[in-house]
Design a protein around this motif. Structure first.
Motif, short mmCIF file in Angstrom:
data_model
loop_
_atom_site.label_atom_id
_atom_site.label_comp_id
_atom_site.label_asym_id
_atom_site.label_seq_id
_atom_site.Cartn_x
_atom_site.Cartn_y
_atom_site.Cartn_z
N UNK A 170 -35.67 -4.21 8.55
CA UNK A 170 -35.39 -5.09 7.41
C UNK A 170 -34.12 -4.69 6.69
N UNK A 171 -33.65 -5.65 5.95
CA UNK A 171 -32.61 -5.42 4.96
C UNK A 171 -33.38 -5.51 3.66
N UNK A 172 -33.65 -4.37 3.05
CA UNK A 172 -34.71 -4.37 2.03
C UNK A 172 -34.24 -4.63 0.61
N UNK A 173 -32.94 -4.88 0.42
CA UNK A 173 -32.46 -4.92 -0.95
C UNK A 173 -32.97 -6.11 -1.76
N UNK A 174 -33.47 -7.14 -1.08
CA UNK A 174 -34.05 -8.27 -1.83
C UNK A 174 -35.19 -7.86 -2.74
N UNK A 175 -35.88 -6.80 -2.37
CA UNK A 175 -37.09 -6.43 -3.11
C UNK A 175 -36.81 -6.18 -4.59
N UNK A 176 -35.59 -5.72 -4.88
CA UNK A 176 -35.27 -5.30 -6.26
C UNK A 176 -34.54 -6.37 -7.06
N UNK A 177 -34.35 -7.54 -6.46
CA UNK A 177 -33.61 -8.60 -7.13
C UNK A 177 -34.17 -8.87 -8.53
N UNK A 178 -33.27 -8.90 -9.52
CA UNK A 178 -33.69 -9.21 -10.89
C UNK A 178 -34.15 -8.01 -11.70
N UNK A 179 -34.13 -6.82 -11.09
CA UNK A 179 -34.59 -5.62 -11.82
C UNK A 179 -33.44 -4.64 -12.04
N UNK A 180 -33.56 -3.79 -13.05
CA UNK A 180 -32.50 -2.79 -13.27
C UNK A 180 -32.59 -1.65 -12.25
N UNK A 181 -31.50 -0.94 -12.07
CA UNK A 181 -31.40 0.22 -11.17
C UNK A 181 -31.83 -0.15 -9.76
N UNK A 182 -31.19 -1.18 -9.23
CA UNK A 182 -31.61 -1.71 -7.94
C UNK A 182 -31.49 -0.70 -6.80
N UNK A 183 -30.42 0.09 -6.81
CA UNK A 183 -30.26 1.04 -5.69
C UNK A 183 -31.39 2.07 -5.68
N UNK A 184 -31.80 2.48 -6.87
CA UNK A 184 -32.92 3.42 -6.97
C UNK A 184 -34.20 2.77 -6.43
N UNK A 185 -34.44 1.54 -6.81
CA UNK A 185 -35.62 0.82 -6.31
C UNK A 185 -35.54 0.67 -4.79
N UNK A 186 -34.39 0.34 -4.29
CA UNK A 186 -34.25 0.15 -2.84
C UNK A 186 -34.53 1.44 -2.06
N UNK A 187 -34.02 2.55 -2.59
CA UNK A 187 -34.28 3.84 -1.94
C UNK A 187 -35.78 4.16 -1.94
#
Lengths: 265, 265
Positions: free
Chosen positions: B194-211
């Protein structure tokens, strides 16, 4: 996530010193700090003092509950100490911990039987800590049956599958994680808990590994942890993983932590 | 973890400019950087140029493979462009991507049928992206059957269950994660990606959430990702999670990354 703040533990030098000195203010500050950081239980342990454990454990419960409106996680395998502490505890405590080890069972079951309290149930027996998921499940099955037979409620049981270091055996992490899922699936309403820092033993950057493992364990269903709630990086991972696992309505806990400047990433 | 380096994508402004300018050195540098950082495939995408996609895509494959000894992940739903690129590709490429959408199927199946290549299979149909695990599994079943019927090997299929933002629906993360486990369990030998970065859309600190989500997905069985291998924090989480999931013999990849000063935590 049910967080059991682990800091008031007599195996820590500063805590042992505070207990011996009767330094109420020092202990109470740590209790308050953990409560403010989000702990749901305050673990209290006086096991380093064999001869005075009942007295010290009771004192810890008393002074902790003077300043925080939380139950304690009473951390002792010693019936007299537990009973003394239970007598003055307010609310529904957690007992840390029973296991399938014969001596521990025999000592603790009479103390726990029929009571409305939570109990940490370690997946270990006289044969030692299990290595595989299947072995853990076997112990969990037996231990849960034993607790239910002694009139404890399933929803009061917190099974700790006991993680071992991945540096010793690369399968130890995944066997633990899979155990969490299996236990949560087989016994709906039960809880799983752990103190996960063993997983990183012998490896560099242990705190980073522990945080990463926490996210993995939450994905697999872990719903309680014995941990340091003052570790803001760990708490941030818990908040993130809970939001990502669908356990945080509208991601509000995560968003509020961000807005309050509490995320440390 | 099979890492597909995502950076050579014409939807990125700098890449589109480099493609248009024929700036071979710029593209080749990004290919080399991703290879050195640990990518196993270099994704190439020229989709922003509708009229010249075949020409540009072929050029990208050619110049990338001049400098790195890696297969490409050829990122196009357009048969003439794919066929032109496949003609000059060295080794076994990955095609990104087919889905159960009727038009895409009809166009791509003839290009893929019977070939020894890897293919990303998106869990989506003309009804849109599924919301639940069950709906994803239904699409995955059908899509996998279709690919096998067209003489593709199961071990060449990389199913992407497609993650949606948890800010939209708190269950979107866990439904995706559960899909990963189910697909890996039902089809032994298959891959999930997957390309998982969609999961954090609309939230702060997206890179942290993606990791954090990456660690969770690895715990659930994800074995490939379309990602930026130059993101050292993300790569460090991948290394840690792989060691913790038992996929890193003696934790040597993790330990070597630490010793080489490559962990960024």
């Amino acid at each position: 996530m049910i967080i059991i703040g682990e800091l008031i533990n007599s195996t820590r030098k500063a805590i042992a010193a505070a207990i011996e000195a009767g330094d109420k203010a020092a202990i109470q500050k740590i209790a308050k700090d953990q409560a403010e950081a989000g702990a749901h239980y305050i673990d209290v342990n006086a096991g380093a003092f064999k001869d005075r454990e009942d007295e010290y454990l009771t004192w810890l419960v008393k002074i902790v509950q003077e300043v925080v409106d939380l139950p304690c996680c009473i951390d002792s395998p010693n019936p007299p100490a537990l009973e003394a502490a239970l007598k003055i505890h307010k609310g529904i405590p957690m007992i840390n911990s029973i296991s399938l080890e014969k001596e521990r069972q025999d000592k603790l079951l009479p103390v726990l039987a029929g009571k409305d309290l939570k109990v940490v149930a370690l997946c270990t027996s006289d044969a030692g800590i299990p290595r595989t998921t299947a072995d853990r499940l076997k112990i969990a099955d037996e231990l849960i049956k034993l607790l239910l037979d002694h009139q404890l409620k399933l929803e009061n049981v917190y099974v700790d599958p006991l993680v071992q270091p991945v540096a010793t055996d690369k399968a130890f992490g995944i066997e633990f994680l899979e155990s969490v899922t299996q236990i949560m699936t087989r016994f709906p309403g039960i809880h799983t808990v752990c103190g996960l820092s063993n997983v990183s033993f012998g490896l560099p950057q242990r705190k980073f590994l522990n945080r990463t493992f926490m996210a993995m364990a939450i994905a697999k269903g872990l719903d309680a942890a014995i941990m340091d709630p003052l570790d803001r990086q760990m708490m941030s991972v818990v908040l993130a993983a809970e939001a990502l696992a669908g356990r945080d309505n509208f991601c509000m806990n995560y968003i509020n932590a961000y807005r309050g400047g509490k995320l440390e990433i």
